[in-house]
Motif scaffolding. Structure first.
Motif, PDB file in Angstrom:
ATOM      1  N   ALA A 233      29.525 -51.449  51.926  1.00 20.21           N
ATOM      2  CA  ALA A 233      29.727 -52.032  50.594  1.00 20.21           C
ATOM      3  C   ALA A 233      29.869 -53.543  50.678  1.00 20.21           C
ATOM      4  N   VAL A 234      30.563 -54.018  51.721  1.00 22.31           N
ATOM      5  CA  VAL A 234      30.752 -55.461  51.895  1.00 22.31           C
ATOM      6  C   VAL A 234      29.417 -56.156  52.148  1.00 22.31           C
ATOM      7  N   GLU A 235      28.575 -55.553  52.963  1.00 24.99           N
ATOM      8  CA  GLU A 235      27.254 -56.144  53.237  1.00 24.99           C
ATOM      9  C   GLU A 235      26.407 -56.216  51.972  1.00 24.99           C
ATOM     10  N   VAL A 236      26.425 -55.138  51.188  1.00 27.40           N
ATOM     11  CA  VAL A 236      25.647 -55.119  49.941  1.00 27.40           C
ATOM     12  C   VAL A 236      26.215 -56.143  48.961  1.00 27.40           C
ATOM     13  N   GLY A 237      27.549 -56.217  48.880  1.00 27.25           N
ATOM     14  CA  GLY A 237      28.175 -57.204  47.999  1.00 27.25           C
ATOM     15  C   GLY A 237      27.754 -58.615  48.342  1.00 27.25           C
ATOM     16  N   ALA A 238      27.639 -58.902  49.629  1.00 28.56           N
ATOM     17  CA  ALA A 238      27.220 -60.240  50.066  1.00 28.56           C
ATOM     18  C   ALA A 238      25.775 -60.528  49.645  1.00 28.56           C
ATOM     19  N   ILE A 259      32.606 -55.849  42.472  1.00 28.21           N
ATOM     20  CA  ILE A 259      33.010 -54.448  42.612  1.00 28.21           C
ATOM     21  C   ILE A 259      32.864 -53.992  44.060  1.00 28.21           C
ATOM     22  N   LEU A 260      31.709 -54.302  44.658  1.00 29.89           N
ATOM     23  CA  LEU A 260      31.445 -53.839  46.024  1.00 29.89           C
ATOM     24  C   LEU A 260      32.383 -54.469  47.050  1.00 29.89           C
ATOM     25  N   LEU A 261      32.915 -55.640  46.737  1.00 31.20           N
ATOM     26  CA  LEU A 261      33.799 -56.336  47.660  1.00 31.20           C
ATOM     27  C   LEU A 261      35.275 -56.017  47.418  1.00 31.20           C
ATOM     28  N   THR A 262      35.553 -55.152  46.437  1.00 32.23           N
ATOM     29  CA  THR A 262      36.930 -54.783  46.117  1.00 32.23           C
ATOM     30  C   THR A 262      37.363 -53.570  46.938  1.00 32.23           C
ATOM     31  N   VAL A 263      38.526 -53.675  47.553  1.00 34.65           N
ATOM     32  CA  VAL A 263      39.065 -52.615  48.413  1.00 34.65           C
ATOM     33  C   VAL A 263      40.145 -51.839  47.664  1.00 34.65           C
ATOM     34  N   ASP A 264      40.114 -50.528  47.789  1.00 32.49           N
ATOM     35  CA  ASP A 264      41.142 -49.670  47.205  1.00 32.49           C
ATOM     36  C   ASP A 264      42.431 -49.809  48.019  1.00 32.49           C
ATOM     37  N   VAL A 272      34.691 -48.654  45.070  1.00 31.57           N
ATOM     38  CA  VAL A 272      33.569 -47.931  44.472  1.00 31.57           C
ATOM     39  C   VAL A 272      33.389 -46.553  45.105  1.00 31.57           C
ATOM     40  N   ASP A 273      33.787 -46.394  46.373  1.00 33.23           N
ATOM     41  CA  ASP A 273      33.602 -45.121  47.069  1.00 33.23           C
ATOM     42  C   ASP A 273      34.636 -44.068  46.682  1.00 33.23           C
ATOM     43  N   VAL A 274      35.713 -44.469  46.026  1.00 32.90           N
ATOM     44  CA  VAL A 274      36.711 -43.482  45.598  1.00 32.90           C
ATOM     45  C   VAL A 274      36.646 -43.224  44.092  1.00 32.90           C
ATOM     46  N   ILE A 275      35.754 -43.915  43.411  1.00 36.67           N
ATOM     47  CA  ILE A 275      35.539 -43.675  41.974  1.00 36.67           C
ATOM     48  C   ILE A 275      34.589 -42.498  41.807  1.00 36.67           C
ATOM     49  N   MET A 276      34.955 -41.539  40.954  1.00 38.90           N
ATOM     50  CA  MET A 276      34.107 -40.370  40.716  1.00 38.90           C
ATOM     51  C   MET A 276      32.740 -40.790  40.199  1.00 38.90           C
ATOM     52  N   ASP A 277      31.700 -40.211  40.771  1.00 33.69           N
ATOM     53  CA  ASP A 277      30.324 -40.578  40.410  1.00 33.69           C
ATOM     54  C   ASP A 277      29.871 -39.853  39.144  1.00 33.69           C
ATOM     55  N   GLN A 278      30.578 -40.111  38.058  1.00 27.71           N
ATOM     56  CA  GLN A 278      30.244 -39.582  36.738  1.00 27.71           C
ATOM     57  C   GLN A 278      30.310 -40.737  35.744  1.00 27.71           C
TER      58      GLN A 278
END
Length: 500
Positions: A233-238, A259-264, A272-278
């Motif tokens: 996610a960090v690479e894509v955010g960059a 969003i991609l650079l934000t850590v839970d 983004v990886d812990v947000i439900m994909d709906q």
């Protein structure tokens, strides 16, 4: 005698409260009303921190009516639907007069606005203004799409253009503002008259349809990077941070990077990886898809984006199907080979989705006898709204160069971009298909592009089939297009001139 107040704002939710503060900061005195006392108190408290015109909260509509200068200007910031009519009737009961103006800034269905204007004609001036930009836009400058009586617009214009987002007239980019500051920035306002009642909300509906497509295409590109290129996610955010400095610059690209650079904080994973994909929806994308069908406009990327959200909500069946339905074995690839190609694919797809939106507005203009200024529409979308991007300055220039442009793809600047980017676009989609990764919006966009390139299409066979089983007739390429024909497929009497 007590000085009368300039403007009233009814509804102090997220949008209404921030519009009230925006206007007060622009030196318009405000009477603010909400049935919720806590909202009134919160708005008054926030106003105390500003160097601004007076903002007075009121506890009733009759008090609001009494405090306003005439003709009264009242902004409604309430949910779409019956509540708009309830408030309008209550305002009439409280003493609203024929010359007074009520502006609906909610997310109303555009046909409802036409009905309301007819219902309240002769009782007061019902006007509408679609608004985009969310909480920050409402507070510091939204994109505004007003429609209704043009004489009423002349009264509202100084207020609306003061409140709106501003764009640098030289660079065409938004003058970004996210905090209280003085002096307030000036520039070209992102607010201009759209047309007769309902047209502003139609244009906003199309804006939202384009927004759906933009978001879906971005999500598909990110999924390609994460799944096929195995990027973090960090690479894509960059990458998105870098893209936001070039031709893809936009608010949605910017927030994707954030969003991609934000850590839970709870798990340490990308949020983004812990947000439900709906992905949910409020309905404006659905409205855009329906209008495209009604008007016969091939808004394929927009409708594919709406259906993608529908599919996203089918989480349970997707989890079952992921086990039972066979797909290809996914192989990873070198990211350095694909980053520029993905940028081209996203840009080309973006051109097509905007082309579809402007094509839909053009069809509505003809159907409803409106006169829409596409230069102005592109300009007011450059700042304040969700789809704001420097790309919109290119669109406004395309229409300035060619006012009767048949389709945005045919503007020279976009024709060239599509020609240069189409190979990468195709390679990205082909790679995704071979990897079993869905790209519904991007595939719909390239099909739209290719369908328009096809001077002779397969539709001749479809029309022949229709004539075969239903006698629906057909036109001939070598005859007058006003004459229809029917072929006797069943009894051997050949082709006949069809009777009208």
């Amino acid at each position: 005698m007590k000085t009368k107040i300039d403007i009233a704002v009814i509804g102090l939710g997220v949008m209404g409260a921030n519009m009230a503060l925006n206007l007060a900061e622009r030196r318009f005195s405000i009477a603010a009303f909400d049935t919720n006392e806590a909202r009134r108190l919160d708005t008054a408290k926030r106003h105390q921190a500003l160097s601004a015109a007076a903002l007075t909260t009121v506890a009733s509509l009759s008090e609001l009516i009494d405090q306003l200068a005439t003709p009264r200007c009242i902004i409604l910031s309430v949910p779409a639907g019956s509540i708009v009519d309830i408030i309008c009737r209550d305002l009439l009961a409280a003493g609203l007069q024929q010359d007074d103006i009520v502006v609906d800034t909610g997310n109303s269905q555009w046909r409802d606005s036409i009905d309301r204007a007819q219902t309240y004609a002769g009782k007061f001036n019902f006007f509408t203004c679609a608004i985009s930009g969310g909480e920050m836009g409402a507070r510091f400058g939204p994109s505004l799409m007003p429609s209704g009586d043009k004489k009423v617009w002349q009264q509202l214009k100084p207020i609306w253009q003061a409140m709106a987002a501003k764009v640098n007239p030289v660079t065409g980019t938004e003058i970004v503002r996210s905090q209280v500051e003085h002096p307030l920035p000036e520039g070209e306002p992102c607010a201009e008259y759209i047309g007769p009642i309902g047209s502003g909300h139609f244009v906003k509906m199309v804006h939202n349809g384009i927004e759906y497509a933009d978001m879906q295409m971005i999500a598909e590109i990110v999924q390609f990077m994460r799944q096929i290129l195995t990027m973090s996610a960090v690479e894509v955010g960059a990458v998105f941070r870098r893209w936001n400095k070039g031709k893809l610059q936009s608010y949605l690209i910017e927030i994707t990077a954030d969003i991609l650079l934000t850590v839970d904080p709870k798990t340490g994973q990308p949020l983004v990886d812990v947000i439900m994909d709906q992905a949910s929806q409020k309905g404006t994308g659905n409205w855009t898809a329906r209008e495209a069908l009604v008007l016969g406009v091939p808004a394929t990327a927009i409708t594919a984006s709406v259906f993608a959200r529908c599919l996203s909500t089918q989480k349970t069946i997707r989890q079952i199907a992921a086990v039972q339905l066979t797909g290809p074995i996914i192989s990873t690839d070198d990211k350095t080979l694909w980053i520029d190609k993905l940028a081209d694919a996203l840009y080309c797809s973006k051109i097509c989705s905007y082309a579809q939106g402007f094509e839909l507005m053009s069809a509505a203009e003809k159907e409803h006898n409106w006169t829409l200024d596409y230069i102005s529409i592109a300009k007011i979308w450059r700042g304040g709204c969700v789809i704001r991007a420097h790309f919109l300055d290119d669109i406004s220039k395309a229409y300035q160069t060619e006012p009767e442009l048949l389709n945005l793809m045919l503007a020279e600047r976009f024709t060239d971009s599509l020609a240069k980017g189409q190979l990468s676009w195709r390679e990205v989609l082909a790679k995704a298909i071979m990897q079993g990764m869905p790209m519904p919006a991007i595939s719909a966009a390239i099909s739209y592009y290719d369908c328009y390139r096809e001077a002779d299409s397969s539709a001749s066979l479809i029309q022949a089939m229709r004539d075969y089983f239903g006698g629906h007739t057909y036109l001939r390429k070598d005859r007058d297009s006003r004459q229809s024909f029917h072929y006797d497929w069943h009894f051997g009497s050949g082709e006949q001139t069809a009777e009208h």
